[in-house]
Design a protein around this motif. Structure first.
Motif, mmCIF file in Angstrom:
data_model
loop_
_atom_site.group_PDB
_atom_site.id
_atom_site.type_symbol
_atom_site.label_atom_id
_atom_site.label_comp_id
_atom_site.label_asym_id
_atom_site.label_seq_id
_atom_site.Cartn_x
_atom_site.Cartn_y
_atom_site.Cartn_z
ATOM 1 N N ARG A 241 1.003 -1.205 -0.026
ATOM 2 C CA ARG A 241 0.027 0.168 0.011
ATOM 3 C C ARG A 241 0.781 1.328 -0.023
ATOM 4 O O ARG A 241 0.566 2.211 -0.757
ATOM 5 N N GLY B 214 1.774 2.280 -3.298
ATOM 6 C CA GLY B 214 0.938 2.921 -4.162
ATOM 7 C C GLY B 214 0.062 1.753 -5.196
ATOM 8 O O GLY B 214 -0.429 2.085 -6.074
ATOM 9 N N ARG C 25 -4.023 1.528 -4.903
ATOM 10 C CA ARG C 25 -4.601 2.809 -5.523
ATOM 11 C C ARG C 25 -4.307 2.419 -7.105
ATOM 12 O O ARG C 25 -5.304 2.580 -7.876
ATOM 13 N N HIS C 26 -3.066 2.056 -7.539
ATOM 14 C CA HIS C 26 -2.982 1.796 -8.910
ATOM 15 C C HIS C 26 -4.016 0.651 -9.606
ATOM 16 O O HIS C 26 -4.621 0.935 -10.495
ATOM 17 N N GLN D 37 -6.737 0.003 -8.672
ATOM 18 C CA GLN D 37 -8.429 0.443 -8.408
ATOM 19 C C GLN D 37 -8.517 1.526 -9.821
ATOM 20 O O GLN D 37 -9.539 1.474 -10.295
ATOM 21 N N GLU D 38 -7.278 2.298 -10.052
ATOM 22 C CA GLU D 38 -7.439 3.335 -11.074
ATOM 23 C C GLU D 38 -6.715 2.911 -12.518
ATOM 24 O O GLU D 38 -7.243 3.595 -13.268
#
Length: 555
Positions: A193, A196, A199-200, A202-203
């Motif tokens: 986490r 990142g 987050r990556h 999810q995006e």
């Protein structure tokens, strides 16, 4: 067969989007329309409008589908949102569904067909656990490991391990603990986490490389597994060296195949759960539907999982209860809903540590009640056979109204413990909805209280509660015993009631209980036109209270 709504829900919005709800919600077959000559005679079809590009063609397909009893039509954007198409679907009562732009017709046919085949295979048997087969995912993990020549795990969107490759030659401690625990350890999750990674995922659809971390964590190559915009999971490959780009592209193609497999598994398990819910609901409503119901050894109780306050839709729907019960150790709760009321079937086991038993559910309800005092678990009497489940369900439902009236112990109780309240409620309901009060002593007292401002109803009820003992009854009314005796003489003169007759005494007691348990109804009548009524000389204290009745009844 499968419900249209269950199919859309199972695919999680990654493939289909509902536009118009139709009159029919059951799919029995799938038809891919390639032209006007396509046979649509089978009712219950899910019609896939491949190649429908104009609103006129879409409207015509909807009309053909309506004539043959199709359940829904799937179209692409933008034609699916055309006002004329939406209007036609609404008027014809045919469901209208959009196929997302990033999904293909081939994938939709494959997914829907596999779901229908799966549900058909389950039709003859009770679904007691999810029938999904994850063995193919291990084959995918081995194939991915062969591509990159490194160990691979396939995880869901919550970092739970679904499958892993046999290859372990370059595994690190993090991978080994992940496989053993079937979940990524929290310390490793924090490491990724901080880089990142999540987050990556999810995006972005792009692979991500993660550098080595503490405790000898090796580098990773992470490939998102997506269906449309929805993240289904990820492929994690140990990356001791730099994986060539052509292998990364091949691994990405493997991820798209895994995505379809995960969608199919999710849809199949969703179909299985929905079938279990529907079958259990039918058994609770109709005894004849319970013959083939497979349950743990009985006897059983049907439990209404209701809110103790309010009468609207519960803030604890079946989905939330399912999640709560699974979290407390019941992997496949026997849950359904009837008229938006969650219902559970539990065994009548006396051991509190037996998951899925009534004693166990009481413990769960008490824990929830400590946080939210609206929660209640209300159990019908034990059912010795599956045909008696509908009777237990009816009894559990009957307790809901009593709980919301504040007449039951919370957070849980049984029909047997509340039998006296049930008897009084049934009698009171019959009395108030029938014509028994049109004439008789109680009606005479109500009218006298209404016209004279007296408290004869309260007085007689208190007298009966205290078994006809004037001193105790007077204390309950906060009046002098002589005042009570005078009132009772007036009541006897007015009604001619013989309280020495046990059957008459029982009848008047039931009638008074019905009136006092419905005080709002009584007071609205008793207070009508009494603003200027003279107070009777026998009225001493208008705040007097009947013993056992939580609210004072003013005359």
């Amino acid at each position: 067969m499968i419900r249209v709504s269950a199919l859309i829900e199972s695919l999680g919005g990654a493939v289909l989007r509902p536009v118009v709800s139709g009159n029919r919600d059951v799919i029995t077959d799938v038809t891919l329309v390639g032209g006007d000559d396509t046979d649509l005679e089978q009712p219950g079809n899910l019609v896939l409008g491949l190649g429908i590009r104009t609103a006129a063609a879409a409207v015509e397909l909807l009309r053909r589908s309506a004539r043959t009893g199709a359940s829904a039509v799937v179209l692409e954007s933008p034609v699916v949102d055309d006002p004329s198409v939406v209007e036609a679907a609404t008027e014809l009562g045919v469901g209208l569904i959009e196929l997302h732009a990033r999904a293909s017709w081939t994938h939709l046919v494959w997914l829907t067909r596999s779901i229908l085949d799966h549900s058909t295979a389950l039709t003859g048997s009770q679904v007691r656990r999810e029938q999904s087969d994850y063995s193919e995912l291990f084959a995918f993990a081995d194939a991915a490991a062969a591509i990159v020549s490194a160990p691979v795990t396939i995880e869901d969107a919550h970092s739970r391990v679904l499958a892993y490759s046999e290859r372990q030659d370059t595994a690190d401690a993090a991978r080994i603990s992940t496989i053993v625990g079937r979940r990524v350890p929290e310390g490793i999750v924090r490491h990724f986490r901080s880089r990142g990674v999540f987050r990556h995922l999810q995006e972005s659809d792009e692979p991500i490389r993660v550098a080595a971390g503490p405790d000898d964590v090796l580098p990773r190559l992470v490939i998102p597994i997506r269906a449309g915009k929805e993240l289904l999971g990820s492929i994690w490959a140990v990356d001791p060296g730099l994986v060539p780009e052509d292998q990364v592209r091949e691994l990405t193609r493997t991820a798209s195949v895994v995505a379809l497999h995960l969608l199919r598994l999710r849809a199949q398990s969703g179909a299985a759960r929905q079938m279990a819910v529907d079958r259990l609901r039918a058994a609770l409503l109709t005894p004849d539907q319970a013959a083939d119901l497979q349950l743990p050894p009985g006897p059983w109780r049907v439990v209404a999982l209701a809110e103790a306050t309010g009468a609207g839709r519960s803030d604890y729907p079946i989905e939330l209860w399912a999640s709560v019960l699974r979290r407390h150790g019941w992997p496949q709760p026997l849950l359904t809903s009837i008229d938006d009321m969650p219902m559970a079937v539990v065994t009548d086991d006396a051991a509190a540590n037996t998951v899925g038993s009534w004693m166990w559910l009481q413990t769960v309800a008490a824990e929830l009640y400590a946080d939210d005092r609206r929660v209640s678990a209300l159990a019908g009497a034990p059912a010795q056979t599956t045909k008696q489940l509908s009777r237990s369900r009816s009894e559990a439902t009957e307790l809901v109204g009593l709980a919301r009236s504040g007449l039951l112990d919370m957070p849980s109780t049984t029909f047997e413990k509340a039998w006296h309240e049930v008897v009084l409620a049934r009698a009171g309901s019959a009395i108030l909805t029938g014509t028994l009060l049109a004439e008789g002593p109680v009606q005479a007292l109500i009218e006298h209280d209404r016209e004279r401002g007296t408290e004869f109803v309260t007085t007689l009820a208190t007298f009966l509660v205290h078994h006809g003992e004037p001193k105790r009854a007077a204390q309950g009314l906060h009046v002098h015993p002589n005042t009570l005796r005078y009132r009772m003489k007036q009541i006897t003169d007015l009604t001619g009631l013989d309280l020495t007759d046990p059957r008459r005494r029982l009848a008047v007691g039931l009638a008074l209980t019905a009136v006092l348990d419905n005080q709002d109804h009584y007071l609205s009548a008793a207070n009508h036109d009494t603003a200027n009524a003279p107070k009777d000389s026998t009225t001493v204290d208008t705040s007097s209270e009947v013993a056992g009745n939580p609210k004072p009844l003013e005359g």
